[in-house]
Design an enzyme around this catalytic site. Structure first.
Site, PDB file in Angstrom:
ATOM      1  CG  HIS A 115     -84.977  19.294 -14.547  1.00  0.00           C
ATOM      2  ND1 HIS A 115     -85.495  20.551 -14.362  1.00  0.00           N
ATOM      3  CD2 HIS A 115     -85.070  18.682 -13.354  1.00  0.00           C
ATOM      4  CE1 HIS A 115     -85.860  20.697 -13.097  1.00  0.00           C
ATOM      5  NE2 HIS A 115     -85.618  19.568 -12.467  1.00  0.00           N
TER       6      HIS A 115
ATOM      7  CE  LYS B  62     -80.918  30.110 -25.080  1.00  0.00           C
ATOM      8  NZ  LYS B  62     -82.064  29.767 -24.284  1.00  0.00           N
ATOM      9  NE  ARG B  63     -72.806  25.304 -19.314  1.00  0.00           N
ATOM     10  CZ  ARG B  63     -72.296  24.548 -18.351  1.00  0.00           C
ATOM     11  NH1 ARG B  63     -72.601  24.792 -17.084  1.00  0.00           N
ATOM     12  NH2 ARG B  63     -71.462  23.568 -18.631  1.00  0.00           N
TER      13      ARG B  63
ATOM     14  CE  LYS C  42     -78.854  24.912 -23.198  1.00  0.00           C
ATOM     15  NZ  LYS C  42     -80.163  25.139 -22.547  1.00  0.00           N
TER      16      LYS C  42
ATOM     17  CB  THR D  16     -85.953  29.347 -16.671  1.00  0.00           C
ATOM     18  OG1 THR D  16     -84.578  28.970 -16.686  1.00  0.00           O
ATOM     19  CG2 THR D  16     -86.787  28.202 -16.137  1.00  0.00           C
TER      20      THR D  16
ATOM     21  CE  LYS E 107     -84.300  33.179 -15.009  1.00  0.00           C
ATOM     22  NZ  LYS E 107     -83.064  32.374 -15.013  1.00  0.00           N
TER      23      LYS E 107
HETATM   24  C1  26W Z   1     -75.560  14.161 -14.838  1.00  0.00           C
HETATM   25  C2  26W Z   1     -75.310  15.261 -15.809  1.00  0.00           C
HETATM   26  C3  26W Z   1     -76.428  16.220 -15.892  1.00  0.00           C
HETATM   27  C4  26W Z   1     -76.296  17.480 -15.345  1.00  0.00           C
HETATM   28  C5  26W Z   1     -77.360  18.377 -15.397  1.00  0.00           C
HETATM   29  C6  26W Z   1     -77.618  15.856 -16.492  1.00  0.00           C
HETATM   30  C7  26W Z   1     -78.661  16.733 -16.543  1.00  0.00           C
HETATM   31  C8  26W Z   1     -78.530  17.997 -16.001  1.00  0.00           C
HETATM   32  C9  26W Z   1     -79.698  18.954 -16.008  1.00  0.00           C
HETATM   33  C10 26W Z   1     -80.997  18.210 -15.922  1.00  0.00           C
HETATM   34  C11 26W Z   1     -79.687  19.839 -17.197  1.00  0.00           C
HETATM   35  C12 26W Z   1     -80.588  21.023 -17.041  1.00  0.00           C
HETATM   36  O1  26W Z   1     -80.243  21.989 -16.403  1.00  0.00           O
HETATM   37  N1  26W Z   1     -81.747  20.980 -17.689  1.00  0.00           N
HETATM   38  C13 26W Z   1     -82.540  22.182 -17.846  1.00  0.00           C
HETATM   39  O2  26W Z   1     -83.466  22.297 -16.791  1.00  0.00           O
HETATM   40  C14 26W Z   1     -84.157  23.536 -16.860  1.00  0.00           C
HETATM   41  C15 26W Z   1     -85.028  23.645 -15.641  1.00  0.00           C
HETATM   42  O3  26W Z   1     -86.066  22.716 -15.713  1.00  0.00           O
HETATM   43  C16 26W Z   1     -84.954  23.637 -18.162  1.00  0.00           C
HETATM   44  O4  26W Z   1     -85.542  24.893 -18.218  1.00  0.00           O
HETATM   45  C17 26W Z   1     -84.033  23.433 -19.343  1.00  0.00           C
HETATM   46  O5  26W Z   1     -84.785  23.395 -20.541  1.00  0.00           O
HETATM   47  C18 26W Z   1     -83.251  22.151 -19.186  1.00  0.00           C
HETATM   48  O6  26W Z   1     -82.289  22.025 -20.232  1.00  0.00           O
END
Ligand code: 26W
Length: 810
Positions: A358, A546-547, A552, A654, A658
């Site tokens: 992701h 978004k976060r 971003k 995403t 929406k």
């Molecule tokens: C271990 C720390 C950590 C926590 C969360 C590493 C990585 C994450 C996630 C992978 C971050 C995340 O939410 N990524 C997002 O995933 C969405 C669903 O696929 C995408 O639409 C976003 O672009 C992406 O930033």
């Protein structure tokens, strides 16, 4: 279909009110009404919620550390097609359904995109009718609640269970399993010469399952989201317990043990895209993975599925690397408990597992210290070592003495276990979440792995549950669509294309405009009620939700706002269509720069909203505590969707989908799924700006551009950047310096200033378009018409056909 007549419902509701609370409906609080309503619905679906089917058809198990499911009441009523009866029934009892919907707590069991995607996938798996289930953790505390104090973010615990049990869940003590941590693991020779695996002196933790029903859309399919809570082992487990660490110790030891176990499911890590090698996080990962796998194996045995047939009956999906331990855990079960040889076990495991990446952000990649893993998970570590040893052997046979490549690719290196490498090696499929993202994985980030095993790599562009994100959050638009093209689109969103017939129909376009306006009025009321800021529904609602993350680029948005402010002050006649800039974002508690940017946005909001010279032409609103429920209010009211990440950094996004589906027009870089949005709606129907992927990748190879040069050579850029440090923005203080430094001292890693003019230009054309309301509404409708591809039903069909049921087991 389940049918609930109004009469039957009222009867059930009243008697449930007595059995749960011993009172008539008139005396009940809203929370009690909500809880009774949940119970009535659960009773209605009880017979159809039969549990996981593994015998007849193949089942999918989606392992994810996060499920951001949102409120369930409205979406369950919609999927069961009983909204009308229940609304009417309640009305006759003097109850307003909408008020009850608003009392439901929103479980924040996820950080952002990844967690919300998992929830949309659950909805779609049930709605396309496969047996597809989620496994995760039942965190006692979800993502923190955000408050602003003097414009800065303060985090409060999210005690979402404070009113008692979550009414949608059912606890199943008879399905609890034991997960073993620490202790000593070794191989012991048996009398017959074979080896036995011994794991002793471990710490046992009980995993207690809490099940939430996931109701498919009008199709009788009810799947399960099973969330595990960690607990001390109870007496019933004495048999399993015989190898465990002696528990007859002191009272103090008992308390320590209680703390050790309960801590595991206590709280969600509030980091989004940022890995920190914390022991507790590794415990969480193994905890839910081991519980889930034991559960699957138990179900298989109950259904007499031979372990050899596992790949025909079970698909396990690893949502980012967080559940990577699924791979060595299944190996452990097959080797140690089922007696398979290594090669047989590996063949079964790799055919069952698939993995989604992701993010390409380096700071998000999970790498666990070998020493930590060895101590916490001794047997699992032995297995990972063997996977690594065999992988190196294989790589050597292929690349001979290219140790640069081999060390780069192997799983254990420099004292760390690299989870992404383990996932790639141990799965039969590796996918990215948008076309561009997958291409970057194949040709940049993971290129050695792609060149080595290209057949594993594929793309699955993300999607969203259109039932929640259009049908329930924007009823008026949904009804208009149905009135125009019938209701076939609800089960097949490609039919939204039929709306194109109305692109030149003035009456329809006016209605599109009216509906947007009505939604804006509702949002304006909410903003006034919650934050005390008056916003004009006639202004352009420009939304970035978004976060909060540097990549971003909320900073780019706020610098544009400062730019407009200066233009207004310079020239009181400056032509501007009134605009309301709406932000929603949480920053990770330890992410300093992100928190400074929150403070900046709030300080700019204070400055501009209260300056009479602005004459309300610009308003800035930062909505507190952004999450799923607030998104459901903002998205239907948005005119503009800000998707302005540094190109290459946003894997997909995403929220962009929406907003598009709800008729917002996208302001975007060609990043993530924005590229595919542009392919569908046409570039001319969005506003595209900024560096493209090749340019960013090229800059990154040679150390970037010079932000200092740009800053010194451009008066307008210099002016907005200097605002950060010269006291122009009251209350900003040292937070401004950190942001200034990120831009100038540290050379603007995310190309904010590099893209600044291109952004301003795009914003100007957007404003020009808004002057022509007919054209704006036409493009708005065109966005909705072209958004069908982004339903997660389509995404799930692709996962089914290309990954999970590839061998035709469906
Ligand atoms: C271990 C720390 C950590 C926590 C969360 C590493 C990585 C994450 C996630 C992978 C971050 C995340 O939410 N990524 C997002 O995933 C969405 C669903 O696929 C995408 O639409 C976003 O672009 C992406 O930033």
């Amino acid at each position: 279909m389940i049918t609930i007549s109004k009469k039957k419902f009222k009867h059930a509701f009243k008697s449930k009110m007595y059995s749960l609370y011993a009172q008539p409906v008139e005396e009940a609080s809203k929370d009690e009404i909500f809880r009774v309503l949940c119970c009535v619905i659960k009773d209605f679906i009880a017979k159809e919620w039969v549990g996981t089917r593994i015998d007849k058809e193949k089942a999918v198990f989606y392992f994810s550390m996060e499920f951001l499911i949102g409120r369930q009441l409205q979406s369950n009523l919609l999927n069961l097609d009983v909204e009308h009866e229940i609304e009417e029934g309640l009305k006759e009892l003097g109850i307003d359904l909408n008020e009850i919907i608003e009392t439901e707590p929103d479980p924040g069991l996820g950080n952002g995109g990844l967690g919300r995607l998992a929830a949309c996938f659950l909805d779609s798996m049930a709605s396309v009718g496969i047996s597809g289930h989620g496994y995760g953790i039942r965190y006692k505390y979800g993502l923190f609640e955000q408050k602003f104090v003097n414009g800065s973010q303060v985090e409060l615990p999210d005690n979402w269970l404070k009113n008692g049990q979550y009414p949608w869940e059912t606890v199943r003590p008879n399905r609890a399993v034991v997960v073993k941590f620490e202790g000593d693991a070794y191989l012991k020779q048996r009398a017959d010469g074979n080896l036995d695996v011994v794991h002793e002196n471990y710490i046992p933790v009980m995993a207690m399952p809490y099940d939430i029903p996931i109701i498919g859309y009008e199709n009788h399919c009810i799947n399960t989201l099973r969330l595990w809570k960690s607990e001390i082992l109870n007496r019933d487990f004495s048999e399993v317990n015989k190898n465990a660490k002696n528990q007859n110790g002191s009272y103090e030891d008992a308390l320590k043990y209680k703390y050790y176990t309960e801590e595991i499911s206590q709280v969600l890590y509030p980091n989004d895209s940022n890995y920190a090698g914390r022991l507790l996080r590794l415990k969480q990962e193994y905890f839910f993975v081991s519980a889930g796998l034991q559960d699957i194996i138990r179900k298989c045995k109950k259904n007499k599925v031979s372990m050899r047939d596992l790949p025909k009956k079970v698909a396990i999906h690893i949502n980012d690397t967080h559940p990577t331990l699924c791979i060595p855990e299944l190996m452990r079960i097959l080797l140690d408990e089922e007696g398979f040889s290594w090669d047989e076990a590996w063949d079964i495991t790799t055919r069952v597992m698939s993995y989604t990446n992701h993010t390409i952000l380096a700071e998000a990649l999970e790498k666990w210290p070998v020493e930590m893993m060895k101590k916490l998970l001794p047997r699992i570590y032995m297995i990972i070592e063997e996977i690594d040893r065999r992988y190196v052997e294989y790589l050597q046979s292929k690349y001979h003495d290219d140790w640069g490549k081999i060390n780069y690719m192997r799983i254990i290196n420099n004292g760390e276990v690299r989870m992404a490498h383990l996932c790639i090696r141990g799965s039969h499929s590796v996918n990215g979440v948008a076309k561009l993202h997958t291409e970057i994985l194949k040709h940049e980030e993971l290129k050695d792995f792609y060149n080595d095993e290209p057949y594993k790599f594929n793309n699955k562009t993300n999607g969203i549950a259109h039932r929640r994100w259009l049908m329930s959050c924007n009823k008026e638009l949904s009804d208009l669509i149905t009135e125009l093209i019938g209701d076939g689109w609800k089960k097949d969103t490609s039919k939204l294309k039929d709306l194109e017939k109305y692109l030149d129909n003035k009456k329809v376009l006016d209605r599109v405009g009216e509906i947007k306006y009505n939604n804006k009025v509702k949002l304006a009321d909410y903003i006034y009620e919650k934050q005390g800021i008056k916003v004009d529904p006639n202004s352009i609602f420009d939304v970035q939700i978004k976060r909060l993350h540097a990549y971003k680029r909320q900073l780019l948005n706020v610098l544009h706002i400062l730019y407009l402010y200066h233009e207004i002050l310079d020239n009181p006649e400056f032509e501007i269509i009134p605009r309301t800039f709406i932000f929603g974002a949480k920053a990770a508690p330890g992410y300093y720069l992100a928190k400074c940017i929150i403070k900046l946005i709030n300080s700019v909001a204070d400055l501009i909203n209260n300056d009479p010279r602005v004459k309300d032409k610009v308003k800035v609103v930062f909505i507190e505590n952004y999450g799923v429920s607030i998104a459901e209010k903002i998205i239907p009211a948005a005119n503009v969707s800000e998707q302005i990440s540094t190109t290459t950094k946003e894997a997909s996004g995403t929220g962009n989908m929406k907003l598009m589906m709800n008729g917002a027009i996208t302001m975007a870089t060609m990043d993530g799924a924005n590229v595919e949005i542009s392919e569908r709606v046409g570039k001319e129907n969005m506003f595209i700006f900024g560096l493209n992927a090749e340019q960013v990748l090229e800059y990154n190879k040679c150390g970037g551009y010079s932000s200092k040069d740009l800053y010194h050579s451009d008066r307008k850029i210099k002016r907005v950047v200097d605002d950060l440090i010269n006291g122009f923005i009251p209350g900003l203080g040292k937070d401004g310096i950190a942001i200034y430094d990120s831009l100038i001292t540290y050379n603007d890693e995310y190309f904010v200033l590099r893209d600044f003019y291109s952004y301003i230009k795009a914003q100007k054309s957007l404003q020009e378009l808004y002057r022509n309301q007919d054209l704006w509404n036409k493009i708005s409708l065109k966005n909705t018409a072209c958004s069908g591809f982004f339903s997660s039903d389509r995404t799930i069909e692709e996962y089914i056909n290309d990954i999970w049921f590839k061998e035709g087991e469906r």
